[in-house]
Scaffold this motif. Structure first.
Motif, short mmCIF file in Angstrom:
data_model
loop_
_atom_site.label_atom_id
_atom_site.label_comp_id
_atom_site.label_asym_id
_atom_site.label_seq_id
_atom_site.Cartn_x
_atom_site.Cartn_y
_atom_site.Cartn_z
N THR A 71 -17.00 -24.51 5.13
CA THR A 71 -16.18 -25.81 5.50
C THR A 71 -15.88 -26.50 6.57
OG1 THR A 71 -13.93 -24.83 6.49
CG2 THR A 71 -13.94 -24.82 3.70
N VAL A 72 -16.62 -28.37 6.39
CA VAL A 72 -16.92 -28.91 8.25
C VAL A 72 -15.51 -29.94 7.09
CG1 VAL A 72 -18.52 -30.86 8.03
CG2 VAL A 72 -19.33 -28.83 7.14
N GLY A 73 -15.37 -29.68 6.66
CA GLY A 73 -13.77 -30.50 5.71
C GLY A 73 -12.66 -29.89 6.51
N LEU A 74 -12.36 -30.80 7.73
CA LEU A 74 -10.55 -30.20 8.28
C LEU A 74 -9.92 -29.28 7.96
CD1 LEU A 74 -10.53 -33.25 10.73
CD2 LEU A 74 -12.09 -31.65 10.56
N THR A 75 -9.74 -29.81 6.10
CA THR A 75 -8.78 -28.20 5.57
C THR A 75 -9.06 -27.83 4.40
OG1 THR A 75 -7.68 -30.67 4.18
CG2 THR A 75 -6.79 -30.48 6.30
N THR A 91 -14.24 -25.23 10.33
CA THR A 91 -14.04 -26.23 10.86
C THR A 91 -12.58 -26.42 12.06
OG1 THR A 91 -15.41 -27.75 10.57
CG2 THR A 91 -14.50 -28.64 12.24
N GLU A 92 -12.45 -26.01 13.12
CA GLU A 92 -11.61 -26.33 14.33
C GLU A 92 -10.71 -27.34 14.50
OE1 GLU A 92 -9.19 -24.26 17.80
OE2 GLU A 92 -11.06 -24.83 17.83
N TRP A 93 -9.19 -27.86 13.51
CA TRP A 93 -8.86 -29.05 14.06
C TRP A 93 -7.21 -29.06 14.61
CZ3 TRP A 93 -5.70 -32.41 9.77
CH2 TRP A 93 -5.25 -34.32 10.34
N LEU A 94 -6.89 -28.38 13.99
CA LEU A 94 -5.04 -27.92 14.53
C LEU A 94 -5.21 -26.19 14.91
CD1 LEU A 94 -3.35 -30.20 12.08
CD2 LEU A 94 -4.28 -30.91 14.30
N GLY A 95 -3.89 -26.40 15.90
CA GLY A 95 -4.20 -25.13 16.36
C GLY A 95 -4.03 -23.91 17.13
N VAL A 117 -15.38 -19.93 13.81
CA VAL A 117 -15.07 -20.76 14.08
C VAL A 117 -15.92 -22.44 14.68
CG1 VAL A 117 -12.90 -22.71 15.00
CG2 VAL A 117 -12.29 -20.08 13.99
N LEU A 118 -16.13 -23.47 13.75
CA LEU A 118 -16.91 -24.58 13.93
C LEU A 118 -16.19 -25.22 15.31
CD1 LEU A 118 -18.96 -24.42 10.86
CD2 LEU A 118 -20.07 -23.18 12.67
#
Length: 354
Positions: A71-75, A91-95, A117-118
């Protein structure tokens, strides 16, 4: 990255957005990769393939049920997990969560291996690391791939990019889940999980009739005052709960998920409720209330502000706005909104217990 402070994580999202180019549509899907099942999960159906999905850069055909999903989409990981599969890469975005999977979704991993995790620092997906995971499907539905990035990733596997009809990072969670359901052969299950979350939101709205017709907006004190537009998941949630957004919100923001507003337009925040995502719920409100253009608005005087600690699990779940995170959010946000719009200036808008 994106672990504790508002500015770096929102700046990275903004940087990703500004990299987006206006491009002509192109089609195609990536080459097949040798792959082994990390965790087949449930919900897949071989009869659902091949399937062709349209997106911003044309269409992508997925020939068979994917086993190694990145998953490249953030959620997008939440939709995959909700449908019974575990991505091999996220893909890491938050937390800074293990596998980039929040506590509202962690149980869905079960006994499977936690995803690799990317990171995306605003320069785009890590193509080499993605290739090393040998994906047979790359999802970028809640994202902002450029055409160049899409073409690059398509060398490794079929890529489902963001839908053309929405702003980048603007796809509603319902449609995100449905697209991902079709991509992984779980369209029927996607409809079921979407309905379950919609039912939870609908129940919250019915139990709070004061929400219907009231106005609200979501903002964060990033480099001044940053307001989220109608296609942001936070705004989607307000609408689903019955609130109306400011009429001129999108005309001010343009085709972005949000934008900073000038001091002359802080009137945009003077709604029946304003939801602030802040770094520190004890200090940031005081800072905001010192702003001469904001402190005298009725929303402040009448105690109709809702403060959400941005880097908490609650704040991260609100930012994610997914089929799995939203039930977690409404348990906490709805009581705050109810206190804000109950018509009494004496009702405190308290923080959730946990």
């Amino acid at each position: 990255m994106f672990r504790s402070r508002r500015a770096p994580r929102l700046a990275a999202a903004l940087a990703s957005a500004t990299l987006l180019l206006a491009t002509a549509a192109c089609g195609g899907s990536g080459d097949d990769s040798d792959s082994a099942a990390a965790d087949p999960g449930s919900g897949g159906s071989s009869g659902a393939f091949p399937v062709t999905l349209d997106h911003k850069y044309g269409s992508t055909t997925i020939e068979s049920e994917p086993k190694r999903i990145v998953t490249v989409g953030l959620t997008d990981q939440d939709s995959v997990l909700a449908l019974g599969k575990v991505p091999v890469g996220t893909t890491e975005w938050l937390g800074g969560y293990d596998g980039a999977v929040g506590p509202w979704a962690a149980a869905k991993i079960g006994k499977a291996e936690v995803p690799t995790v990317l990171t995306d620092t605003g320069t785009g997906p890590q193509a080499e690391k993605i290739a090393a995971l040998k994906p047979d499907l790359i999802l970028a539905v809640y994202g902002g791939l450029t055409e160049e990035q899409y073409t690059s990733l398509s060398k490794f596997a079929p890529v489902v990019a963001q839908p053309k009809k929405y702003n980048d990072y603007g796809v509603p969670w319902q449609e995100q889940t449905q697209i991902i359901g079709e991509a992984i052969g779980a369209a029927d299950e996607a409809a079921k999980v979407v309905k379950s979350t919609e039912d939870a939101i609908r129940t919250a709205a019915e139990e709070n009739p004061d929400f219907k017709g009231a106005t609200a907006v979501v903002a964060t004190p990033y480099e001044g005052m940053f307001v989220f537009g109608s296609q942001d998941p936070r705004s989607h949630l307000l609408g689903d709960l019955g609130f109306s957004l400011p009429e001129d919100l999108d005309s001010l923001i343009g085709d972005q998920f949000g934008a900073n507003i000038s001091k002359e337009r802080t009137d945009l925040l003077d709604q029946d409720a304003v939801v602030w995502q802040v770094t520190d719920v004890t200090k940031d409100p005081d800072t905001l209330h010192k702003d001469a253009s904001y402190k005298d608005l009725n929303v402040v005087k009448q105690g109709r502000e809702v403060f959400v600690p941005e880097s908490s699990d609650y704040g991260n779940a609100l930012s994610m706005g997914t089929v799995l995170s939203l039930p977690y959010v409404i348990e906490r946000l709805v009581p705050q909104l109810a206190a804000a719009v109950d018509g009494s200036t004496d009702t405190p808008v308290e923080q959730p217990a946990s």
